[in-house]
Scaffold this motif. Sequence first.
Motif, PDB file in Angstrom:
ATOM      1  N   ALA A   1     -11.220   4.707   1.086  1.00 29.31           N
ATOM      2  CA  ALA A   1      -9.927   4.604   1.771  1.00 29.31           C
ATOM      3  C   ALA A   1      -9.785   5.697   2.823  1.00 29.31           C
ATOM      4  CB  ALA A   1      -8.786   4.687   0.763  1.00 29.31           C
TER       5      ALA A   1
ATOM      6  N   LYS B   1      -6.444  -1.920  -4.201  1.00 28.76           N
ATOM      7  CA  LYS B   1      -6.960  -1.222  -3.024  1.00 28.76           C
ATOM      8  C   LYS B   1      -6.032  -1.510  -1.837  1.00 28.76           C
ATOM      9  CE  LYS B   1      -8.107  -5.135  -1.080  1.00 28.76           C
ATOM     10  NZ  LYS B   1      -7.442  -5.596   0.161  1.00 28.76           N
ATOM     11  N   PRO B   2      -6.056  -0.662  -0.784  1.00 27.30           N
ATOM     12  CA  PRO B   2      -6.729   0.630  -0.730  1.00 27.30           C
ATOM     13  C   PRO B   2      -6.008   1.641  -1.609  1.00 27.30           C
ATOM     14  CG  PRO B   2      -5.332   0.380   1.183  1.00 27.30           C
ATOM     15  CD  PRO B   2      -5.268  -0.927   0.442  1.00 27.30           C
ATOM     16  N   ALA B   3      -6.740   2.650  -2.055  1.00 24.60           N
ATOM     17  CA  ALA B   3      -6.144   3.620  -2.984  1.00 24.60           C
ATOM     18  C   ALA B   3      -4.870   4.216  -2.392  1.00 24.60           C
ATOM     19  CB  ALA B   3      -7.157   4.707  -3.326  1.00 24.60           C
TER      20      ALA B   3
ATOM     21  N   GLN C   1     -11.468  -2.471  -6.286  1.00 28.94           N
ATOM     22  CA  GLN C   1     -12.586  -2.899  -5.427  1.00 28.94           C
ATOM     23  C   GLN C   1     -13.614  -3.590  -6.326  1.00 28.94           C
ATOM     24  OE1 GLN C   1     -11.491   0.982  -2.957  1.00 28.94           O
ATOM     25  NE2 GLN C   1     -13.679   0.640  -3.072  1.00 28.94           N
TER      26      GLN C   1
ATOM     27  N   CYS D   1     -15.272   1.608 -10.356  1.00 31.04           N
ATOM     28  CA  CYS D   1     -14.632   2.167  -9.152  1.00 31.04           C
ATOM     29  C   CYS D   1     -13.522   3.132  -9.554  1.00 31.04           C
ATOM     30  CB  CYS D   1     -14.076   1.061  -8.260  1.00 31.04           C
ATOM     31  SG  CYS D   1     -13.575   1.684  -6.619  1.00 31.04           S
TER      32      CYS D   1
ATOM     33  N   GLY E   1     -12.551   5.094  -4.905  1.00 32.56           N
ATOM     34  CA  GLY E   1     -11.559   4.377  -4.119  1.00 32.56           C
ATOM     35  C   GLY E   1     -10.934   5.242  -3.045  1.00 32.56           C
TER      36      GLY E   1
ATOM     37  N   VAL F   1     -12.027  -1.653   3.198  1.00 35.82           N
ATOM     38  CA  VAL F   1     -12.354  -0.884   2.001  1.00 35.82           C
ATOM     39  C   VAL F   1     -13.396  -1.596   1.145  1.00 35.82           C
ATOM     40  CG1 VAL F   1     -10.212   0.436   1.857  1.00 35.82           C
ATOM     41  CG2 VAL F   1     -10.340  -1.806   0.767  1.00 35.82           C
TER      42      VAL F   1
ATOM     43  N   ASP G   1     -17.102   0.137   1.696  1.00 31.57           N
ATOM     44  CA  ASP G   1     -17.465   0.707   0.402  1.00 31.57           C
ATOM     45  C   ASP G   1     -18.944   0.488   0.117  1.00 31.57           C
ATOM     46  OD1 ASP G   1     -17.149   1.890  -2.119  1.00 31.57           O
ATOM     47  OD2 ASP G   1     -16.709  -0.030  -3.065  1.00 31.57           O
TER      48      ASP G   1
ATOM     49  N   VAL H   1      -9.782   1.539  -9.359  1.00 31.41           N
ATOM     50  CA  VAL H   1      -9.291   0.943  -8.116  1.00 31.41           C
ATOM     51  C   VAL H   1      -9.865  -0.471  -8.008  1.00 31.41           C
ATOM     52  CG1 VAL H   1      -9.169   1.170  -5.600  1.00 31.41           C
ATOM     53  CG2 VAL H   1      -9.101   3.205  -7.054  1.00 31.41           C
TER      54      VAL H   1
ATOM     55  N   ASP I   1       0.803  -1.225   0.000  1.00 30.41           N
ATOM     56  CA  ASP I   1       0.000   0.000   0.000  1.00 30.41           C
ATOM     57  C   ASP I   1       0.835   1.274   0.000  1.00 30.41           C
ATOM     58  OD1 ASP I   1      -1.805  -2.023   0.361  1.00 30.41           O
ATOM     59  OD2 ASP I   1      -2.553  -1.332   2.309  1.00 30.41           O
TER      60      ASP I   1
END
Length: 440
Positions: A393, A137-139, A164, A384, A389, A253, A257, A162, A116
């Motif tokens: 996040a 993910k996460p962004a 997701q 997404c 995203g 996330v 979401d 992103v 990440d």
Amino acid sequence: MKRRDFLQSSTKIAIGAGIASMLPLDLLALKKRIGANDKINIGAIGINGMGWADLTALLKVPETQLVALCDVDKNVLNKRVAELAKRNVQVKNVYTDYRKVLDNKDVDVVIIGTPDHWHCLIMTDACAAGKDVYCEKPAGNSIIECRSMVDAQQKYNRVVQVGQWQRSNKHYRDAIDFVKTGKLGQVRLVKAWAYQGWMKSVPKKPDTAAPEGVDYKMWLGPAETRPFNENRFHFNFRWYWDYAGGLMTDWGVHMIDYALLGMDSPVPKSIMASGGKFAYPDDAEETPDTLTTVYEFNGFNMLWEHATGINDGPYSRDHGVAFIGNNGTLVVDRGGWEVIPEKINGQLKMEAVSRQKAVDNGLDLHAVNFIDVVKSRKVSDLHCPIQAGAHVATVCQMGNIAYRTGKKIFWDDSARSFTDSDANKLLAAEYHNGYKLPTV
């Protein structure tokens, strides 16, 4: 750009459940029908875990071809090159430095499957280099990083999806459509959770030299320089604040979401969190193995729960989202959704909806959606986009900040900051080793 212009005017390949579920080997024959000049060229950065899954999904789309692989671990690179060769996929370029992928003029699309703490830097650099991006993910690994990623997409007008992928599952969309009918009545509480029984304790291990073939300095990037430790490398990076945010940003996330989607929610007014290393107090992880977070929105609360080493979560599901209304509760997870009616004096307040099972492959459909938009340039069609995203996040980062400060914290949306100075110190990830937080 010429290749993209051609693709925009070409006939779209029909996307049905059959194609979406086909294996990469099954699609090789279909891919051969498209000329070499008609391809969207992919460069994959970080290919050990989800980056490899993302690449596999994107290579199922007939218009794509792989031109570059990149990973700081040559052992992973060699493994993936060998696996691709078995599928008759030859890799033209193999790198250990992501910047060489971005310098490659043949690369149209970049996959970011790194830990990440690298997402923001690579995504902003990729946009500046004129690449479209599929980012895991996460962004971002901080609230400020999320802002920078949105700014980069807007400045350079790139397509950024992103990962997701649940947003591409039909049953999730159907569930949210039902929530918005109002049949549940007033929804005052939304629960989202991840109980992960398969995640066990991470035993402490001594520091060692980095394995042969690993560019550990590049792996660290903007993170604080520390001796190499196997526990912090590859999958387990998730449990260390230097690189990620634990289960909150790993599973949160995804679940949060859909909680936000169902409620059309912007950002919370206040957040408080309590938890810790209750299951494995003496193991090597830093992030909490048990956490309860309460988000206050206008008109409802959202509750996040996670626990490692336990499978039996709310509604006997190890993950999910529950919209709890006056008339009934809708529960959705990766396997399907159902509605459980409220019962007052023996009378049901609404009709039950039996479990509606998942019918498709969300990751494959997410890849198809991304490539479709790379061709059409209609960013609004992304399932997404980076804005979505970054939003979830940010909300997840808020939960971690509440936990780390030990306070109930309040968000001032007009100032884009908290009202608490300790919380504001955690808005941005600290960069080291000569790296600087991207500003656009």
